[in-house]
Design a protein around this motif. Structure first.
Motif, PDB file in Angstrom:
ATOM      1  N   THR A  13       0.827  -1.203   0.000  1.00  9.16           N
ATOM      2  CA  THR A  13       0.000   0.000   0.000  1.00  9.16           C
ATOM      3  C   THR A  13       0.864   1.256   0.000  1.00  9.16           C
ATOM      4  OG1 THR A  13      -0.087   0.107   2.413  1.00  9.16           O
ATOM      5  CG2 THR A  13      -1.864  -1.121   1.306  1.00  9.16           C
ATOM      6  N   GLU A  30      -6.082   8.981   1.571  1.00  6.33           N
ATOM      7  CA  GLU A  30      -6.520   7.629   1.224  1.00  6.33           C
ATOM      8  C   GLU A  30      -5.338   6.684   1.298  1.00  6.33           C
ATOM      9  OE1 GLU A  30      -6.890   6.733  -3.282  1.00  6.33           O
ATOM     10  OE2 GLU A  30      -7.416   8.852  -3.113  1.00  6.33           O
ATOM     11  N   ILE A  32      -3.676   3.797  -1.135  1.00  8.20           N
ATOM     12  CA  ILE A  32      -3.670   3.159  -2.457  1.00  8.20           C
ATOM     13  C   ILE A  32      -3.202   1.722  -2.286  1.00  8.20           C
ATOM     14  CG2 ILE A  32      -2.539   3.096  -4.713  1.00  8.20           C
ATOM     15  CD1 ILE A  32      -2.308   6.136  -4.582  1.00  8.20           C
ATOM     16  N   ARG A  33      -4.004   0.783  -2.752  1.00  9.43           N
ATOM     17  CA  ARG A  33      -3.602  -0.620  -2.780  1.00  9.43           C
ATOM     18  C   ARG A  33      -2.699  -0.767  -4.007  1.00  9.43           C
ATOM     19  NH1 ARG A  33      -3.029  -4.309   0.506  1.00  9.43           N
ATOM     20  NH2 ARG A  33      -4.864  -3.610   1.608  1.00  9.43           N
ATOM     21  N   ARG A  34      -1.442  -1.131  -3.792  1.00  6.05           N
ATOM     22  CA  ARG A  34      -0.482  -1.207  -4.893  1.00  6.05           C
ATOM     23  C   ARG A  34      -0.799  -2.388  -5.805  1.00  6.05           C
ATOM     24  NH1 ARG A  34       5.503   0.226  -3.485  1.00  6.05           N
ATOM     25  NH2 ARG A  34       5.403   0.478  -5.725  1.00  6.05           N
ATOM     26  N   ASP A  40      -0.098   2.479 -10.130  1.00  8.74           N
ATOM     27  CA  ASP A  40       0.154   3.252  -8.910  1.00  8.74           C
ATOM     28  C   ASP A  40       0.435   4.717  -9.267  1.00  8.74           C
ATOM     29  OD1 ASP A  40      -0.004   0.786  -7.656  1.00  8.74           O
ATOM     30  OD2 ASP A  40       2.156   0.620  -7.314  1.00  8.74           O
ATOM     31  N   LYS A  43      -2.720   6.558 -10.468  1.00 12.07           N
ATOM     32  CA  LYS A  43      -3.574   6.978  -9.353  1.00 12.07           C
ATOM     33  C   LYS A  43      -2.998   8.237  -8.698  1.00 12.07           C
ATOM     34  CE  LYS A  43      -5.175   2.299  -8.431  1.00 12.07           C
ATOM     35  NZ  LYS A  43      -5.052   1.125  -7.548  1.00 12.07           N
TER      36      LYS A  43
END
Length: 155
Positions: A13, A30, A32-34, A40, A43
Motif C-alpha cells: 500500500t 486515502e 492506495i492498494r499497490r 500506482d 492513481k
C-alpha cells in the motif's frame, strides 16, 4: 494554492496525506492498494492534478539506530519513478521513524478494531509524516523571523 502530499510507501500500500492550502495541517487522504507501478503512478497523477500538488514528502524508513536498510532502498527506487513521472514536483524525504507507532497508538486510543486499524494505518502514518514536515517548515519560518528581529532587520 498548491499543496504537499505525503506518501508512506510500502510493499502492498501507499498511505497518503494532504496538506491544507496554507500548509498548516495534514489530513489523511486515502490508501492506495499497490498493483503495478504504472497503475500506482496513474492513481497518484489523478491526485496530483486534482489537488495541485507541488511537493511530495516521502517517508524515509530508517531503522531506530539510524541505519538505512532494505526498506530505504525500496522507497528510494519508488522515488526515482516519482521523479521521472513528476519532474516538476519537489521530493523531500522525511524520517518516518515512529510514525507508524504513533498512528497505531492514536488508533488504539480511538478504540478502533484491529480490522479497521489495518485499513487506515498507512494513511494515518502519512499524516504523522506530513505534519512533522509542516511543523518543521513553520518552526524554520518562526526562527527566521526571530533572528531578523534580533539583528534589527524587522520592526
Amino acid at each position: 494554492m498548491r499543496r504537499t502530499l505525503a506518501l508512506d510507501v510500502g510493499d502492498k500500500t501507499i498511505g497518503l496525506a494532504l496538506s491544507d492550502p496554507f500548509g498548516w495541517t495534514a489530513q489523511g487522504l486515502e490508501t492506495i492498494r499497490r498493483t503495478i507501478l504504472r497503475e500506482d503512478l496513474s492513481k497518484l497523477r489523478a491526485i496530483v492534478e486534482r489537488c495541485e500538488v507541488e511537493t511530495f514528502v516521502v517517508g524515509w524508513p530508517k531503522h531506530m539506530n539510524g541505519f538505512e536498510g532494505e526498506r530505504c532502498q525500496m522507497v528510494g527506487a519508488f522515488a526515482k519513478h516519482l521523479r521521472a513521472e513528476f519532474p516538476s514536483i519537489e521530493i523531500v524525504f522525511w524520517d518516518e521513524r515512529l510514525s507508524t507507532v504513533a498512528a497505531e497508538r492514536s488508533l488504539l486510543e480511538a478504540d478502533l478494531s484491529r480490522a479497521k486499524r489495518k485499513k487506515v494505518i498507512d494513511k494515518m502514518a502519512a499524516v504523522y509524516i506530513l505534519q512533522g514536515y509542516l511543523d518543521s517548515i513553520a518552526l524554520k519560518g518562526a526562527n527566521n523571523v526571530e533572528e531578523e528581529k534580533q539583528s534589527g532587520g524587522a520592526d
